[in-house]
Every structure is written in C-alpha cells, then in structure tokens.
Design an enzyme around this catalytic site. Structure first.
Site, PDB file in Angstrom:
ATOM      1  CB  CYS A 186      34.494  52.672  20.454  1.00 13.33           C
ATOM      2  SG  CYS A 186      32.976  52.371  21.374  1.00 13.33           S
ATOM      3  CG  HIS A 234      37.712  52.427  22.884  1.00  8.49           C
ATOM      4  ND1 HIS A 234      37.058  53.577  23.288  1.00  8.49           N
ATOM      5  CD2 HIS A 234      36.803  51.426  22.974  1.00  8.49           C
ATOM      6  CE1 HIS A 234      35.809  53.277  23.593  1.00  8.49           C
ATOM      7  NE2 HIS A 234      35.628  51.980  23.413  1.00  8.49           N
ATOM      8  CG  ASN A 270      33.068  52.697  25.956  1.00  5.47           C
ATOM      9  OD1 ASN A 270      33.372  53.624  25.204  1.00  5.47           O
ATOM     10  ND2 ASN A 270      32.903  51.461  25.523  1.00  5.47           N
TER      11      ASN A 270
HETATM   12  O1  UT7 Z   1      33.644  50.089  23.235  1.00  4.38           O
HETATM   13  C1  UT7 Z   1      33.698  48.807  22.666  1.00  4.38           C
HETATM   14  C2  UT7 Z   1      32.478  48.098  23.046  1.00  4.38           C
HETATM   15  N1  UT7 Z   1      32.295  47.661  24.392  1.00  4.38           N
HETATM   16  C3  UT7 Z   1      33.126  46.879  25.065  1.00  4.38           C
HETATM   17  O2  UT7 Z   1      34.251  46.699  24.698  1.00  4.38           O
HETATM   18  C4  UT7 Z   1      32.616  46.159  26.277  1.00  4.38           C
HETATM   19  C5  UT7 Z   1      33.043  44.721  26.210  1.00  4.38           C
HETATM   20  N2  UT7 Z   1      32.528  43.873  27.257  1.00  4.38           N
HETATM   21  C6  UT7 Z   1      32.709  44.070  28.583  1.00  4.38           C
HETATM   22  O3  UT7 Z   1      33.286  45.029  29.008  1.00  4.38           O
HETATM   23  C7  UT7 Z   1      32.238  42.987  29.529  1.00  4.38           C
HETATM   24  O4  UT7 Z   1      31.859  41.859  28.782  1.00  4.38           O
HETATM   25  C8  UT7 Z   1      31.064  43.431  30.436  1.00  4.38           C
HETATM   26  C9  UT7 Z   1      31.557  44.424  31.465  1.00  4.38           C
HETATM   27  C10 UT7 Z   1      29.961  44.045  29.607  1.00  4.38           C
HETATM   28  C11 UT7 Z   1      30.511  42.238  31.185  1.00  4.38           C
HETATM   29  O5  UT7 Z   1      31.541  41.627  31.959  1.00  4.38           O
HETATM   30  P1  UT7 Z   1      31.752  40.056  31.909  1.00  4.38           P
HETATM   31  O6  UT7 Z   1      32.825  39.742  32.853  1.00  4.38           O
HETATM   32  O7  UT7 Z   1      31.939  39.683  30.467  1.00  4.38           O
HETATM   33  O8  UT7 Z   1      30.402  39.525  32.499  1.00  4.38           O
HETATM   34  P2  UT7 Z   1      29.349  38.542  31.831  1.00  4.38           P
HETATM   35  O9  UT7 Z   1      28.632  39.215  30.701  1.00  4.38           O
HETATM   36  O10 UT7 Z   1      30.023  37.234  31.548  1.00  4.38           O
HETATM   37  O11 UT7 Z   1      28.334  38.339  33.031  1.00  4.38           O
HETATM   38  C12 UT7 Z   1      28.700  37.672  34.230  1.00  4.38           C
HETATM   39  C13 UT7 Z   1      27.545  37.740  35.205  1.00  4.38           C
HETATM   40  C14 UT7 Z   1      26.213  37.347  34.619  1.00  4.38           C
HETATM   41  O12 UT7 Z   1      25.487  36.633  35.579  1.00  4.38           O
HETATM   42  P3  UT7 Z   1      25.407  35.015  35.497  1.00  4.38           P
HETATM   43  O13 UT7 Z   1      24.790  34.720  34.178  1.00  4.38           O
HETATM   44  O14 UT7 Z   1      26.831  34.554  35.605  1.00  4.38           O
HETATM   45  O15 UT7 Z   1      24.555  34.694  36.679  1.00  4.38           O
HETATM   46  C15 UT7 Z   1      25.522  38.653  34.361  1.00  4.38           C
HETATM   47  O16 UT7 Z   1      24.111  38.568  34.403  1.00  4.38           O
HETATM   48  O17 UT7 Z   1      27.384  39.073  35.674  1.00  4.38           O
HETATM   49  C16 UT7 Z   1      26.022  39.474  35.531  1.00  4.38           C
HETATM   50  N3  UT7 Z   1      25.992  40.911  35.282  1.00  4.38           N
HETATM   51  C17 UT7 Z   1      25.913  41.816  36.265  1.00  4.38           C
HETATM   52  N4  UT7 Z   1      25.849  41.689  37.597  1.00  4.38           N
HETATM   53  C18 UT7 Z   1      25.780  42.811  38.330  1.00  4.38           C
HETATM   54  C19 UT7 Z   1      26.051  41.563  34.091  1.00  4.38           C
HETATM   55  N5  UT7 Z   1      25.993  42.886  34.293  1.00  4.38           N
HETATM   56  C20 UT7 Z   1      25.918  43.069  35.620  1.00  4.38           C
HETATM   57  C21 UT7 Z   1      25.852  44.213  36.444  1.00  4.38           C
HETATM   58  N6  UT7 Z   1      25.786  44.030  37.782  1.00  4.38           N
HETATM   59  N7  UT7 Z   1      25.859  45.472  35.939  1.00  4.38           N
END
Ligand code: UT7
Length: 333
Positions: free
Chosen positions: A117, A260, A290
């Site tokens: 990225c 980004h 992204n």
């Molecule tokens: O380009 C550079 C590289 N990429 C990035 O910069 C992305 C960086 N990370 C992010 O944008 C975020 O961490 C994400 C969007 C990927 C995830 O958001 P988050 O607020 O960090 O969520 P999390 O990983 O802490 O997950 C929270 C909950 C989990 O459930 P439990 O364990 O709390 O029951 C996940 O299983 O959300 C769940 N979850 C989803 N639920 C519905 C994860 N993905 C999804 C989804 N739909 N698509």
C-alpha cells in the site's frame, strides 16, 4: 545551481466498471452492511473484469494523466509502476504498460516497485530522486492493483476491505528554485512484522507435489487486522510529523492530507494524532475501498479534478502497508 525539482503536471485515474456493494458481500460471507460501513467506512469497491489486468487499469489512468499533462507518451524518459498484483511474474507490469500506452519508442527505462500500500509514495520518491539527480526529465508514476484477485472470498475479515483501481501522475523536471513541486519525501520499512500482513504464497516458496501450476492460486491476503490498524496509525502519524519537521512547516500549513485509504477509522485516528481537522483530509475509502498502491493517486486525482486541490497549496501524502513499509511526500501544488 540548485538541483532540479520534480513537479506533478498531470494526474489521472481509472476504476473498473463493476461495483461491489456491501450488500453484495453479504451474499458471499457472513457479514452485514452495517458492520462493514461502521468498522471501515467502506460502502462499495470496484472489481476488475475477468479480462482486465493491472496493466489495463494502469494504462487507462496513465492516458488520462498524460492528457492532463499535455505530454506525449514518447516524451517519457522513465516509467515506474507500483503494484503488488502484477500481470505476470515477469516482465515488469511497467514494460507491459509502456507498450499499451505506446511509449516504447523512447526506449526509456520501465520497472515495477513493490511496497504494497506504500508503493505509490515509494515510487514517487524514487522518481523524485531520478529528477533531482538530472537522470530524468519526464516521468510517469503509477499505482495500479487488481487486489480482488488475491483475496480469500471465504475470509470475511479481509475480503470486505479491498478493491481494484489505478492512479497515475506525470512528473516534470523544473528549476530547483521553482516554488511548485515535490519539496521532500521520506521512506521507511521494518521487516520484523512480515507475518502481520502478507500474501501466503509466492514463487520461491516452491510448489507442493501434485501442484498444478495452471490451476492453483498463488496464495491470498492474510492479515492481523487489529495489530495492523495500530501500527498504521502510529507509523502514518510519525512520518507525517517527521516530514513536517524536516521542512520547517507545521500541520496548520497543510491544505490537504492525502493518506492511504485503508479504513476510515485509521484515517480519522491519524488525523487526530497529528491534529489536522478531518475537513482537510481527502477521504475516498467509502467508494474505493482499500486499493493498495492505487489508493493515494486515486484520491489525489479525485481531489485535483473536483477542484479541491489548487495551485499554491501544500499537500501531504502519507501511506502505510505490508512489510511494514511507510512513506510520505510533501508537495507544493
Ligand atoms: O492497507 C494497509 C493494510 N490494511 C489495513 O490497514 C487494515 C487494518 N485493519 C482494519 O481495518 C480493521 O482491523 C478491520 C476492519 C480489518 C477489522 O476491524 P476491527 O474493529 O479491528 O475488528 P476486529 O478484528 O477486532 O473484530 C471484531 C469482531 C470479531 O468478532 P468477535 O471475535 O468480537 O466475536 C470479528 O470476528 O468483528 C468480527 N468480524 C466481522 N463481523 C462481521 C470481523 N470481520 C467481520 C465482518 N463482518 N466482515
């Protein structure tokens, strides 16, 4: 006499026709439109057609940038393409692009760079060095990706985030004392975090026995989202402060921050960290998702074409990606 300065004289971008909304994704993985929009700010992303390659997206964006610059393809004396989703293992997508935009007559060097990225800002910095050294006078820098091709469509934590697209700029060497141009760039990498964000397959990892080279995928995006989120905010904040300090300007002098576009919450947290109001942050993540190396030039072109970016303004580009890699560029428009 001062070394020449690199000035952006034209921008262009391209998005594939096909839109994929959050509702479309709900039919593929266990997710909801509400979860995606509230956690990422993404409402839709574009997906390249089956016969559309990264070089096709790059060619569309490049033609638009060349047109805006009033530059003929054969005037280019360097082409750099930033991508993590090249058409082929080799040759470089930049050489395929060179042929597609009919720039090959000049026999100018063309190569790819890979910093995920951060790729476009890395490429811009490299182009800036070529211009400052006197090696190049007209350079095409492109960020182009077909990232949807390397997604695991069963992994709801990653497949909802990414989209396809391309953005390009044409740089021209101007006098070193010209007020307009790239004032400064900064680049960093820290390879200790490779496992946090990567594609699981690759060429030199070899092929398991029985592997059918024509059918097996080369791996897919694997990410520890939470940890990447924290590192992204920290690194993008730090490199913004580093470049401002090095150029003796403050965040109040910045007209537009173009970060980004990974996640709206990352952009908001970065803006808060460096204390720039959100109204001065270009955000396109809602309709682009992204797009990795394409995200910064796509956002730049959008803000140039809709008139937000005006001559004389101070623009800060800021990116973070796998590796980890991160980079910034300060530009007087
Ligand atoms: O380009 C550079 C590289 N990429 C990035 O910069 C992305 C960086 N990370 C992010 O944008 C975020 O961490 C994400 C969007 C990927 C995830 O958001 P988050 O607020 O960090 O969520 P999390 O990983 O802490 O997950 C929270 C909950 C989990 O459930 P439990 O364990 O709390 O029951 C996940 O299983 O959300 C769940 N979850 C989803 N639920 C519905 C994860 N993905 C999804 C989804 N739909 N698509």
């Amino acid at each position: 006499m001062n070394a020449p300065r690199a000035r952006i004289i034209g921008t262009g971008s391209y998005l594939p026709e096909k839109r994929m909304t959050n509702d479309d994704l709900c039919k593929i993985v266990d997710t909801s439109s509400e979860w995606i929009s509230s956690r990422t700010g993404i409402l839709e992303r574009r997906v390249a057609a089956e016969d559309e390659m990264t070089s096709d997206l790059a060619a569309h964006a490049s033609r638009r940038a060349l047109e805006a610059a009033g530059c003929a393809p054969e005037e280019l004396d360097l082409i750099i393409c930033a991508t993590s989703t090249p058409d082929l293992v080799f040759p470089a997508t930049a050489t395929i692009l060179q042929r597609k935009i009919e720039a090959q007559g000049a026999k100018a060097p063309a190569f790819d760079i890979q910093a995920v990225c951060t790729g476009f800002v890395y490429a811009l910095s490299i182009a800036d060095q070529f211009i400052r050294s006197g090696m190049s006078k007209k350079v095409l820098v492109v960020g182009a990706e077909t990232f949807t091709r390397i997604l695991d469509w069963e992994d709801r934590t990653t497949c909802i985030l990414f989209g396809d697209g391309a953005g390009a700029v044409v740089l021209e060497a101007v006098a070193g004392d010209s007020p307009q141009g790239i004032l400064s760039t900064r680049m960093h990498a820290d390879g200790s975090h490779v496992e946090l964000l990567r594609v699981t397959g690759g060429i030199s990892r070899g092929r398991p026995s029985g592997f059918d080279v024509r059918h097996e995928a080369l791996g897919f995006v694997d990410m520890h989202g939470n940890e990447v989120f924290k590192q992204a905010v920290k690194a993008m904040g730090a490199i913004a402060e580093e470049i401002l300090l090095a150029n003796n300007v403050t965040v109040d002098d910045i007209d537009w921050l173009i970060p980004h576009q990974a996640n709206r919450r990352i952009l908001q947290a970065t803006a808060k960290r460096i204390n720039i109001p959100e109204e001065r942050v270009v955000m396109t993540v809602d309709h682009h998702g992204n797009t990795s190396a394409a995200s910064v030039p796509l956002a730049l072109d959008e803000a140039v074409r809709d008139g937000r970016i005006k001559p004389g303004q101070l623009i800060l580009l800021d990116a973070f990606g796998g590796g980890f890699t991160w980079a910034s560029a300060l530009i007087r428009w």
